[in-house]
Design an enzyme around this catalytic site. Structure first.
Site, PDB file in Angstrom:
ATOM      1  CG  ASN A  64      33.286 -37.687 -23.963  1.00 34.62           C
ATOM      2  OD1 ASN A  64      33.909 -38.652 -23.522  1.00 34.62           O
ATOM      3  ND2 ASN A  64      33.620 -36.443 -23.669  1.00 34.62           N
TER       4      ASN A  64
ATOM      5  CD  GLU B 159      38.928 -34.989 -18.910  1.00 30.71           C
ATOM      6  OE1 GLU B 159      38.073 -34.243 -18.347  1.00 30.71           O
ATOM      7  OE2 GLU B 159      38.743 -35.569 -19.974  1.00 30.71           O
TER       8      GLU B 159
ATOM      9  CB  CYS C  94      35.075 -32.698 -20.032  1.00 28.57           C
ATOM     10  SG  CYS C  94      34.543 -34.379 -19.699  1.00 28.57           S
TER      11      CYS C  94
ATOM     12  CD  GLU D 279      44.599 -38.399 -19.173  1.00 26.62           C
ATOM     13  OE1 GLU D 279      44.696 -39.554 -19.617  1.00 26.62           O
ATOM     14  OE2 GLU D 279      43.522 -37.785 -19.097  1.00 26.62           O
TER      15      GLU D 279
END
Length: 454
Positions: A129, A227, A261, A430
């Protein structure tokens, strides 16, 4: 061979050899050899090479963006931002190389210091994505901390990753330090996860696959950052600037065709403002320009694949009321911007991650009801809160169980701030000021000062 299709036309654009377990094994050996020299280099030299890598990426931003348009169907504006984000992440991480400090801890009888040492070889499994920036989220700080990186891009978006590896060599990074291993998840990805020479795995993708990777890493007590999915709320209180909230809502879930997301796909609106908000939202959705991602005027492109299109279609039946935008007909994986109304709060489209340009609108009564609804999923990645009341904004921010929240905006990711999720949205953080330390071991050294006087 991995066949790469243009999502806007369904035409093949490239065929890339898929890595085998033997390829992964050989890559790990090369990476381990390169990492030893890289870790031994002076911090200033590592920083200088990373800045040179950033400069080379900057020289190729337009080329990288056009590749992203071709393989991922991203709008050209988004793709330019993504390529620029890789450059910025490399620059930001380079600035941390010489600031990767340990500590001096007061102890009796001597001196105690901590030293931050690189892990070794890091495996990064990136999604389709956002192929470039998410790969760089891990790659840049891992390299800066003195590690080697093996990047496995998603099967349908390997082209930008392969080009970045070429640019790294052009910039002067050592051979073998940053390698790209295109391949399938069950073969190349699994080999990377299970390889004993890989010290850490960074994975971005679905919650189900993330759980599987976590279980496999547990067998070797291997470090992992995950993630994963999201079903983020967009909470609009009655005292908000409704015009601004409605104007910002479309791209909060339509950016990258909803394949994000952090997409705010659960629009929660206070009941007393519901009718007015919907009056404002309807034209904003209907006016979204969906089309050729290479056209500068396009706001939303296609979905990534036929499989993803079928998945999104399964959530939206013709009998569901709501707002539908327009999308091209003919070749390409197109789906119109869609806002569903009149659905129950536990309907699949309201609680599961659709990963497409689909949102639901749910009314709420008061603050407590808004927070209840916001937390009524298994995820906790991101979200937005719209209100003019600072106290309410702070209370709601404390109440919503998510890792990244915005007040009166839909911003989720900045490379200088930490990013990550609660619950089944992931594990670890992150980006941000501590990004490099996530790729280090802490070694404690005690030096005794007691003994005979000289």
């Amino acid at each position: 061979m991995l066949q790469v299709l243009n999502p806007a036309t369904e035409e093949p654009v490239a065929a890339v050899p898929a890595a085998t377990p033997a390829d992964v094994d050989a890559a790990v050996a090369r990476a381990a050899a390169a990492q030893r020299g890289w870790a031994a280099a002076a911090p200033a030299d590592r920083a200088r090479l990373l800045r040179r890598f950033a400069a080379v990426v900057d020289d190729h931003v337009e080329e990288l963006a056009r590749l992203e348009v071709t393989e991922a169907g991203h709008t050209i504006g988004n793709a330019r931002w993504e390529a620029g984000n890789v450059r910025d992440l490399l620059d930001f991480s380079a600035g941390g190389v010489e600031r990767l400090n340990g500590r001096q801890i007061p102890v009796a009888g001597g001196l105690d210091v901590t030293i931050l040492e690189p892990l070794g070889v890091v495996g990064v499994i990136a999604p389709w994505n956002f192929p470039m920036p998410i790969a760089a989220w891990a790659t840049a700080p891992a390299l800066a901390a003195g590690n080697a990186v093996l990047l496995k891009p998603a099967e349908n978006t390997p082209l930008t990753a392969l080009r970045l590896a070429e640019l790294a060599l052009e910039a002067g990074l050592p051979e073998g330090l940053f390698q790209v291993l295109p391949g399938t998840g069950p073969v190349a990805g699994n080999a990377l996860v299970e390889h004993p020479g890989v010290a850490k795995i960074v994975f971005t993708g679905s919650t189900g696959v993330g759980k599987s990777i976590m279980a496999k890493c547990a067998d070797q007590v291997k470090r992992v950052t995950l993630e994963l999915g999201g079903k983020s709320p967009n909470i609009v209180f009655a005292d908000a600037d409704l015009e601004a909230a409605a104007a910002a809502t479309p791209m909060s879930f339509l950016d990258n065709s909803g394949q994000d997301c952090c997409a705010r796909t659960r629009i929660l609106v206070q009941r007393s403002a519901y009718d007015r908000f919907m009056e404002l939202l309807t034209p904003a959705i209907e006016e979204i320009v969906v089309g050729d991602p290479a056209d500068e005027r396009t706001q939303m492109g296609p979905l990534i694949s036929r499989a993803q299109l079928d998945r999104v279609r399964a959530y939206v039946t013709d009998d569901l009321p709501g707002i539908r935008g327009k999308a091209p007909e003919g070749p390409g994986f197109w789906f119109p911007p869609t806002v569903l109304t009149g659905v129950s709060e536990d309907a699949p489209c309201a609680v599961e991650e659709v990963f497409g340009p689909v949102a639901v609108v749910l009314p709420f009564e008061d603050e407590a009801d808004a927070i209840r609804l916001a937390n009524a999923t298994e995820y906790g990645l991101s979200g937005s809160i719209w209100t003019r009341n600072v106290g309410r904004a702070l209370r709601a921010s404390r109440g919503v169980r998510a890792g990244n929240l915005s007040v009166n905006s839909h911003s989720s990711v900045r490379y200088w701030t930490p990013f990550g999720g609660y619950r089944q949205s992931g594990l670890g953080r992150e980006l941000g000021p501590d990004a490099l330390t996530a790729f280090t071991e802490t070694k404690n050294v005690f030096i005794s000062t007691e003994g005979p006087a000289l």
